[in-house]
Motif scaffolding. Structure first.
Motif, PDB file in Angstrom:
ATOM      1  N   LEU A 144     -30.774 -19.407  16.945  1.00 25.23           N
ATOM      2  CA  LEU A 144     -30.412 -19.036  18.314  1.00 25.23           C
ATOM      3  C   LEU A 144     -31.588 -18.358  19.017  1.00 25.23           C
ATOM      4  O   LEU A 144     -31.724 -18.443  20.235  1.00 25.23           O
ATOM      5  N   LYS A 145     -32.450 -17.708  18.234  1.00 29.86           N
ATOM      6  CA  LYS A 145     -33.654 -17.076  18.785  1.00 29.86           C
ATOM      7  C   LYS A 145     -34.814 -18.068  18.831  1.00 29.86           C
ATOM      8  O   LYS A 145     -35.647 -18.005  19.731  1.00 29.86           O
ATOM      9  N   THR A 146     -34.882 -18.931  17.819  1.00 27.66           N
ATOM     10  CA  THR A 146     -35.959 -19.913  17.702  1.00 27.66           C
ATOM     11  C   THR A 146     -35.336 -21.274  17.417  1.00 27.66           C
ATOM     12  O   THR A 146     -35.294 -21.720  16.262  1.00 27.66           O
ATOM     13  N   PRO A 147     -34.834 -21.952  18.445  1.00 29.87           N
ATOM     14  CA  PRO A 147     -34.190 -23.242  18.225  1.00 29.87           C
ATOM     15  C   PRO A 147     -35.193 -24.289  17.733  1.00 29.87           C
ATOM     16  O   PRO A 147     -36.375 -24.230  18.078  1.00 29.87           O
ATOM     17  N   PRO A 148     -34.722 -25.246  16.940  1.00 30.38           N
ATOM     18  CA  PRO A 148     -35.619 -26.328  16.526  1.00 30.38           C
ATOM     19  C   PRO A 148     -35.985 -27.191  17.726  1.00 30.38           C
ATOM     20  O   PRO A 148     -35.221 -27.291  18.694  1.00 30.38           O
ATOM     21  N   SER A 149     -37.149 -27.798  17.658  1.00 29.97           N
ATOM     22  CA  SER A 149     -37.535 -28.749  18.700  1.00 29.97           C
ATOM     23  C   SER A 149     -36.618 -29.971  18.604  1.00 29.97           C
ATOM     24  O   SER A 149     -35.964 -30.189  17.582  1.00 29.97           O
ATOM     25  N   ARG A 150     -36.603 -30.762  19.639  1.00 30.61           N
ATOM     26  CA  ARG A 150     -35.780 -31.978  19.624  1.00 30.61           C
ATOM     27  C   ARG A 150     -36.179 -32.900  18.466  1.00 30.61           C
ATOM     28  O   ARG A 150     -35.307 -33.350  17.722  1.00 30.61           O
ATOM     29  N   PRO A 151     -37.482 -33.184  18.259  1.00 28.84           N
ATOM     30  CA  PRO A 151     -37.838 -34.058  17.125  1.00 28.84           C
ATOM     31  C   PRO A 151     -37.414 -33.465  15.775  1.00 28.84           C
ATOM     32  O   PRO A 151     -36.950 -34.191  14.897  1.00 28.84           O
ATOM     33  N   LEU A 152     -37.542 -32.150  15.615  1.00 26.57           N
ATOM     34  CA  LEU A 152     -37.132 -31.529  14.358  1.00 26.57           C
ATOM     35  C   LEU A 152     -35.624 -31.619  14.190  1.00 26.57           C
ATOM     36  O   LEU A 152     -35.130 -31.947  13.097  1.00 26.57           O
ATOM     37  N   LEU A 153     -34.871 -31.354  15.242  1.00 28.61           N
ATOM     38  CA  LEU A 153     -33.416 -31.442  15.144  1.00 28.61           C
ATOM     39  C   LEU A 153     -32.990 -32.861  14.766  1.00 28.61           C
ATOM     40  O   LEU A 153     -32.146 -33.049  13.889  1.00 28.61           O
ATOM     41  N   MET A 154     -33.591 -33.854  15.385  1.00 28.95           N
ATOM     42  CA  MET A 154     -33.266 -35.250  15.057  1.00 28.95           C
ATOM     43  C   MET A 154     -33.608 -35.560  13.602  1.00 28.95           C
ATOM     44  O   MET A 154     -32.852 -36.235  12.904  1.00 28.95           O
ATOM     45  N   HIS A 155     -34.730 -35.041  13.131  1.00 28.57           N
ATOM     46  CA  HIS A 155     -35.149 -35.250  11.744  1.00 28.57           C
ATOM     47  C   HIS A 155     -34.151 -34.588  10.781  1.00 28.57           C
ATOM     48  O   HIS A 155     -33.779 -35.183   9.761  1.00 28.57           O
ATOM     49  N   LEU A 156     -33.716 -33.384  11.092  1.00 27.95           N
ATOM     50  CA  LEU A 156     -32.749 -32.685  10.241  1.00 27.95           C
ATOM     51  C   LEU A 156     -31.425 -33.443  10.187  1.00 27.95           C
ATOM     52  O   LEU A 156     -30.825 -33.587   9.112  1.00 27.95           O
ATOM     53  N   ILE A 157     -30.973 -33.934  11.326  1.00 26.77           N
ATOM     54  CA  ILE A 157     -29.726 -34.703  11.382  1.00 26.77           C
ATOM     55  C   ILE A 157     -29.852 -35.949  10.508  1.00 26.77           C
ATOM     56  O   ILE A 157     -28.973 -36.252   9.693  1.00 26.77           O
ATOM     57  N   GLU A 158     -30.974 -36.646  10.653  1.00 28.68           N
ATOM     58  CA  GLU A 158     -31.195 -37.865   9.863  1.00 28.68           C
ATOM     59  C   GLU A 158     -31.249 -37.559   8.367  1.00 28.68           C
ATOM     60  O   GLU A 158     -30.595 -38.225   7.562  1.00 28.68           O
ATOM     61  N   ARG A 159     -32.011 -36.541   7.991  1.00 30.11           N
ATOM     62  CA  ARG A 159     -32.133 -36.193   6.565  1.00 30.11           C
ATOM     63  C   ARG A 159     -30.822 -35.705   5.972  1.00 30.11           C
ATOM     64  O   ARG A 159     -30.566 -35.906   4.779  1.00 30.11           O
ATOM     65  N   ALA A 160     -29.986 -35.066   6.785  1.00 33.43           N
ATOM     66  CA  ALA A 160     -28.691 -34.590   6.297  1.00 33.43           C
ATOM     67  C   ALA A 160     -27.691 -35.739   6.170  1.00 33.43           C
ATOM     68  O   ALA A 160     -26.633 -35.571   5.558  1.00 33.43           O
ATOM     69  N   GLY A 161     -28.026 -36.885   6.769  1.00 35.38           N
ATOM     70  CA  GLY A 161     -27.130 -38.031   6.690  1.00 35.38           C
ATOM     71  C   GLY A 161     -25.874 -37.854   7.516  1.00 35.38           C
ATOM     72  O   GLY A 161     -24.805 -38.343   7.153  1.00 35.38           O
ATOM     73  N   ILE A 162     -26.010 -37.133   8.626  1.00 33.03           N
ATOM     74  CA  ILE A 162     -24.871 -36.892   9.511  1.00 33.03           C
ATOM     75  C   ILE A 162     -25.209 -37.397  10.900  1.00 33.03           C
ATOM     76  O   ILE A 162     -26.350 -37.779  11.183  1.00 33.03           O
ATOM     77  N   THR A 163     -24.225 -37.380  11.772  1.00 33.67           N
ATOM     78  CA  THR A 163     -24.434 -37.753  13.166  1.00 33.67           C
ATOM     79  C   THR A 163     -24.555 -36.484  14.006  1.00 33.67           C
ATOM     80  O   THR A 163     -24.119 -35.402  13.577  1.00 33.67           O
ATOM     81  N   PRO A 164     -25.111 -36.611  15.204  1.00 39.06           N
ATOM     82  CA  PRO A 164     -25.127 -35.440  16.088  1.00 39.06           C
ATOM     83  C   PRO A 164     -23.728 -34.869  16.311  1.00 39.06           C
ATOM     84  O   PRO A 164     -23.546 -33.647  16.327  1.00 39.06           O
ATOM     85  N   ARG A 165     -22.716 -35.722  16.423  1.00 42.34           N
ATOM     86  CA  ARG A 165     -21.349 -35.225  16.614  1.00 42.34           C
ATOM     87  C   ARG A 165     -20.903 -34.372  15.424  1.00 42.34           C
ATOM     88  O   ARG A 165     -20.217 -33.369  15.581  1.00 42.34           O
ATOM     89  N   GLN A 166     -21.305 -34.750  14.212  1.00 42.35           N
ATOM     90  CA  GLN A 166     -20.924 -33.978  13.021  1.00 42.35           C
ATOM     91  C   GLN A 166     -21.630 -32.627  12.969  1.00 42.35           C
ATOM     92  O   GLN A 166     -21.162 -31.716  12.302  1.00 42.35           O
ATOM     93  N   LEU A 167     -22.742 -32.498  13.674  1.00 43.20           N
ATOM     94  CA  LEU A 167     -23.460 -31.225  13.724  1.00 43.20           C
ATOM     95  C   LEU A 167     -22.992 -30.346  14.879  1.00 43.20           C
ATOM     96  O   LEU A 167     -23.294 -29.168  14.933  1.00 43.20           O
ATOM     97  N   LEU A 168     -22.235 -30.898  15.773  1.00 37.86           N
ATOM     98  CA  LEU A 168     -21.792 -30.201  16.977  1.00 37.86           C
ATOM     99  C   LEU A 168     -20.727 -29.154  16.647  1.00 37.86           C
ATOM    100  O   LEU A 168     -19.744 -29.447  15.984  1.00 37.86           O
ATOM    101  N   ARG A 169     -20.967 -27.952  17.107  1.00 36.06           N
ATOM    102  CA  ARG A 169     -20.014 -26.852  16.887  1.00 36.06           C
ATOM    103  C   ARG A 169     -19.107 -26.719  18.102  1.00 36.06           C
ATOM    104  O   ARG A 169     -19.577 -26.744  19.234  1.00 36.06           O
ATOM    105  N   GLU A 170     -17.816 -26.546  17.858  1.00 37.96           N
ATOM    106  CA  GLU A 170     -16.851 -26.397  18.943  1.00 37.96           C
ATOM    107  C   GLU A 170     -16.506 -24.931  19.207  1.00 37.96           C
ATOM    108  O   GLU A 170     -16.534 -24.467  20.335  1.00 37.96           O
ATOM    109  N   LYS A 171     -16.147 -24.221  18.145  1.00 38.73           N
ATOM    110  CA  LYS A 171     -15.642 -22.849  18.262  1.00 38.73           C
ATOM    111  C   LYS A 171     -16.717 -21.895  18.809  1.00 38.73           C
ATOM    112  O   LYS A 171     -17.846 -21.872  18.323  1.00 38.73           O
TER     113      LYS A 171
END
Length: 143
Positions: free
Chosen positions: A35-62
């Motif tokens: 929250l203080k140091t958010p990942p860059s867009r390319p890093l976030l996309m890389h993390l999502i890909e490596r985790a084998g999830i979709t952006p929707r699965q990483l999305l927090r609602e609460k």
């Protein structure tokens, strides 16, 4: 020395439990308060890909602007969801953990045990008292 990164929110019990389990394995991870140091867009996309999830699965609602932003709309593209996470990092679910064995969204927190390269060094109980690792350092099966 094992290189582990945790994208952490210290206000989140699940994130604190995950961090404590990493430390219980004798490893001091690199802690990124995203929250203080958010990942860059390319890093976030890389993390999502490596985790084998979709952006929707990483999305927090609460506790986020999820509903106000209409992010429950299934027609939204992955690009739109990542755009929302970049604009509002609180929408990134946590904790994300990176180890030599992979990347995982650690919900529940004991999911981190699957990607830690070193064993637990002793018993571990979550903040709520739930025991997840026995005195022998082995995972306690869920009831």
């Amino acid at each position: 020395m094992t290189d582990i990164i945790i994208y952490h929110n210290p206000d989140c019990e699940t994130s604190r439990n995950t961090l404590a389990m990493i430390r219980n394995a004798g490893v001091e991870p690199h802690v990124v308060e995203y929250l203080k140091t958010p990942p860059s867009r390319p890093l976030l996309m890389h993390l999502i890909e490596r985790a084998g999830i979709t952006p929707r699965q990483l999305l927090r609602e609460k506790g986020t602007p999820y509903a106000q932003r209409g992010l429950g709309d299934e027609r939204l593209t992955d690009t739109a969801l990542v755009d929302a996470m970049m604009a509002h990092p609180i929408l990134i679910n946590r904790p994300l953990v990176v180890t030599p064995l992979g990347v995982r969204l650690c919900r529940p927190s004991e999911a981190v045990l699957d990607i830690l390269p070193t064993p637990q060094q002793g018993a571990f109980a979550k903040e709520d008292g739930e025991r997840v690792v026995g005195a022998d350092g082995n995972r306690i099966p869920s009831p």
